[in-house]
Design a protein around this motif. Structure first.
Motif, PDB file in Angstrom:
ATOM      1  N   TYR A  81       0.824  -1.203   0.000  1.00 33.51           N
ATOM      2  CA  TYR A  81       0.000   0.000   0.000  1.00 33.51           C
ATOM      3  C   TYR A  81       0.866   1.263   0.000  1.00 33.51           C
ATOM      4  O   TYR A  81       1.790   1.405   0.798  1.00 33.51           O
ATOM      5  CB  TYR A  81      -0.914  -0.004   1.222  1.00 33.51           C
ATOM      6  N   GLU A  84       4.273   2.338  -5.740  1.00 29.40           N
ATOM      7  CA  GLU A  84       3.905   2.342  -7.155  1.00 29.40           C
ATOM      8  C   GLU A  84       4.720   1.312  -7.920  1.00 29.40           C
ATOM      9  O   GLU A  84       5.918   1.133  -7.656  1.00 29.40           O
ATOM     10  CB  GLU A  84       4.144   3.732  -7.764  1.00 29.40           C
ATOM     11  N   ILE A 100      -2.536  -4.652  -7.920  1.00 30.44           N
ATOM     12  CA  ILE A 100      -3.610  -4.179  -7.046  1.00 30.44           C
ATOM     13  C   ILE A 100      -3.813  -5.133  -5.882  1.00 30.44           C
ATOM     14  O   ILE A 100      -4.024  -4.701  -4.733  1.00 30.44           O
ATOM     15  CB  ILE A 100      -4.905  -4.002  -7.861  1.00 30.44           C
ATOM     16  N   VAL A 105      -0.045   0.709  -6.334  1.00 24.88           N
ATOM     17  CA  VAL A 105      -0.688   1.469  -7.403  1.00 24.88           C
ATOM     18  C   VAL A 105      -0.064   1.107  -8.748  1.00 24.88           C
ATOM     19  O   VAL A 105       1.147   1.267  -8.926  1.00 24.88           O
ATOM     20  CB  VAL A 105      -0.548   2.986  -7.174  1.00 24.88           C
ATOM     21  N   VAL A 107       1.047   1.913 -12.347  1.00 23.50           N
ATOM     22  CA  VAL A 107       1.338   3.115 -13.127  1.00 23.50           C
ATOM     23  C   VAL A 107       1.663   2.671 -14.544  1.00 23.50           C
ATOM     24  O   VAL A 107       2.608   1.889 -14.756  1.00 23.50           O
ATOM     25  CB  VAL A 107       2.519   3.903 -12.519  1.00 23.50           C
ATOM     26  N   ARG A 130       7.740   7.258  -5.026  1.00 28.97           N
ATOM     27  CA  ARG A 130       7.020   6.085  -4.520  1.00 28.97           C
ATOM     28  C   ARG A 130       7.234   4.846  -5.385  1.00 28.97           C
ATOM     29  O   ARG A 130       6.726   3.771  -5.052  1.00 28.97           O
ATOM     30  CB  ARG A 130       5.521   6.391  -4.446  1.00 28.97           C
ATOM     31  N   LYS A 337      -9.881   2.237  -6.523  1.00 30.80           N
ATOM     32  CA  LYS A 337      -9.429   3.426  -5.796  1.00 30.80           C
ATOM     33  C   LYS A 337      -9.370   3.141  -4.300  1.00 30.80           C
ATOM     34  O   LYS A 337      -8.413   3.531  -3.606  1.00 30.80           O
ATOM     35  CB  LYS A 337     -10.372   4.598  -6.077  1.00 30.80           C
ATOM     36  N   VAL A 340      -6.250   0.701  -3.481  1.00 28.67           N
ATOM     37  CA  VAL A 340      -4.875   1.216  -3.556  1.00 28.67           C
ATOM     38  C   VAL A 340      -4.738   2.629  -2.986  1.00 28.67           C
ATOM     39  O   VAL A 340      -3.624   3.146  -2.896  1.00 28.67           O
ATOM     40  CB  VAL A 340      -4.344   1.181  -4.999  1.00 28.67           C
ATOM     41  N   ARG A 342      -5.948   5.572  -4.129  1.00 30.47           N
ATOM     42  CA  ARG A 342      -6.075   6.728  -5.010  1.00 30.47           C
ATOM     43  C   ARG A 342      -6.499   6.271  -6.407  1.00 30.47           C
ATOM     44  O   ARG A 342      -6.471   5.078  -6.715  1.00 30.47           O
ATOM     45  CB  ARG A 342      -4.776   7.513  -5.079  1.00 30.47           C
ATOM     46  N   GLU A 343      -6.866   7.240  -7.230  1.00 30.26           N
ATOM     47  CA  GLU A 343      -7.239   6.903  -8.598  1.00 30.26           C
ATOM     48  C   GLU A 343      -6.002   6.554  -9.418  1.00 30.26           C
ATOM     49  O   GLU A 343      -4.911   7.075  -9.189  1.00 30.26           O
ATOM     50  CB  GLU A 343      -7.972   8.081  -9.245  1.00 30.26           C
ATOM     51  N   ILE A 344      -6.198   5.679 -10.394  1.00 36.87           N
ATOM     52  CA  ILE A 344      -5.130   5.308 -11.310  1.00 36.87           C
ATOM     53  C   ILE A 344      -5.098   6.298 -12.469  1.00 36.87           C
ATOM     54  O   ILE A 344      -6.149   6.720 -12.967  1.00 36.87           O
ATOM     55  CB  ILE A 344      -5.357   3.873 -11.842  1.00 36.87           C
ATOM     56  N   ASP A 345      -3.913   6.666 -12.904  1.00 37.93           N
ATOM     57  CA  ASP A 345      -3.777   7.564 -14.057  1.00 37.93           C
ATOM     58  C   ASP A 345      -4.173   6.810 -15.324  1.00 37.93           C
ATOM     59  O   ASP A 345      -3.557   5.796 -15.676  1.00 37.93           O
ATOM     60  CB  ASP A 345      -2.331   8.048 -14.151  1.00 37.93           C
TER      61      ASP A 345
END
Length: 397
Positions: A81, A84, A100, A105, A107, A130, A337, A340, A342-345
């Motif tokens: 957690y 990245e 996940i 996260v 990326v 990160r 979201k 992890v 936060r939102e994924i790009d």
């Protein structure tokens, strides 16, 4: 075989994909000798030794599947957690989901236009404070540019993990893909070149990581005690041992047929090969990657899908490949979201867009286990569609 024609001229006999996996009496006998009550027993240890020897690695861990294998590697490296992991957007969804599941996260990085493997240049643009690892996928069984990837990993002090799910037997600079990075993950799912219906494999030279993964998976390296469900069953391992006996011969057949097919379609303006790389000694050819000349097709008012549909009608199963993972609804879901933090790009990546929607195409590895006549039939079908493109345009309307 099929004799189907939707274009002008005399129909050509083209190869239909063979059934996969190939089972034999030998596989049946192997299953009869396996202990159906056990995991991580004699057959598992035998397979682990054989696979480690094939990859020239110190350790091999057979596990339940090729998704949990990546998750176990990441967890074994202490990645979770808030961290990245950079991966290509052009890959199977399990590459993303394993990240996940570990709590990290995903990326997305772009891919190289001539290989469809992850781009080292794109990776560097995605690295942050990160970032803990690069998850490099050998798409279709073609080894990545490990020279560049190892240089990036070393430069930024992050791990290189290899997703070799489709690359059993592949080699780069005379080394198995399982030898690269801190660890590599393979899949033995039903469609894979080395299969037991479902299963995964981890290879590493790092003893500490090996011991951590065994602990996480509930496997004691020295015995057959079972504590969790991430290990491989004895029946699965018995099948892998049987299937492995023919693996090298199948790799050679695929490689020979792929090279012959590429020679036959050389100069065809509609179907373009991927880049050559002399550092790749063995491409596993789980799928044979190609690029459709979408710009030429566009001039005729056609698309990749029109082209592949015409070849399918000729009996040649050519299919579009992956679509970018960031386009999947799940990549934008509130559940991910939450998982992890936060939102994924999901910003589009130009080469992934082109590969996923305009030009990427492939044929499955079972086709490459056919005869030389099959390869002739397939290449004849490609040339036939090219020579009758005007009629294809009329039919597409």
């Amino acid at each position: 075989m099929a004799e189907l024609a939707v274009l002008g001229g005399v129909p050509v006999r083209t190869a239909s994909p063979g059934a996969w996996p190939h089972a034999s009496k030998k596989d049946e006998i192997a299953l009869l000798h396996a202990d159906a009550r056990m995991k991580n027993g004699r057959e598992c240890r035998r397979f682990a030794e054989r696979f480690a020897q094939m990859c020239d690695t110190k350790y091999c861990i057979p596990v339940a599947n090729g998704t949990v294998s990546i998750e176990l590697i990441l967890r074994g490296l202490g990645i979770g957690y808030g961290d990245e992991v950079i991966l290509p957007a052009y890959t199977f969804i399990a590459t993303m989901s394993s990240v996940i599941f570990a709590g990290a996260v995903p990326v997305f990085a772009d891919i190289e236009p001539g290989t469809y493997n992850i781009s080292a240049e794109s990776i560097e643009k995605k690295i942050t404070g990160r970032t803990k690892a690069i998850l490099a996928v050998a798409v279709g069984g073609r080894p990545c540019d490990f020279d560049k990837l190892e240089a990036v990993a070393e430069k930024y002090g992050i791990y290189l993990v290899v997703d070799a799910a489709q690359a059993v037997g592949a080699e780069f600079r005379n080394l198995s893909v399982g030898k690269y990075g801190i660890a590599a993950s393979f899949s033995c799912q039903n469609s894979k070149n080395l299969t037991c219906g479902e299963g995964g494999i981890i290879t590493t030279d790092n003893q500490e990581l090996y011991e951590r993964i065994c602990s996480l998976a509930g496997i004691r390296p020295s015995d057959s005690c079972i504590r969790m469900d991430h290990g491989l069953t004895e029946m699965q391992a018995a099948l892998l041992n049987s299937q492995m006996d023919k693996l090298q011969g199948e790799i050679e057949t695929r490689s020979e047929n792929a090279a012959y097919f590429e020679k036959r379609i050389d100069g065809n303006p509609l179907l373009l090969p991927m880049d050559n790389d002399p550092r790749i000694q063995v491409n596993a050819h789980h799928v044979h990657l190609m690029r459709v000349n979408y710009e030429l097709l566009r001039a005729y008012g056609l698309t990749r899908d029109d082209f592949t549909a015409a070849l399918n009608a000729e009996g040649f199963l050519l299919t579009a490949g992956y679509q970018p993972l960031y386009s999947f609804p799940c990549a934008q879901s509130p559940q991910i979201k939450h998982a992890v933090g936060r939102e994924i790009d999901i910003a589009p990546l130009p080469v992934c867009e082109r590969a996923g929607y305009l030009e990427g195409t492939w044929m499955y590895h079972a086709i490459l286990l056919g005869t030389r006549q099959d390869m002739d039939d397939i290449s004849d079908a490609v040339w036939k569609v090219c020579e009758n493109i005007e009629e294809l345009r009329k039919n597409a309307r």
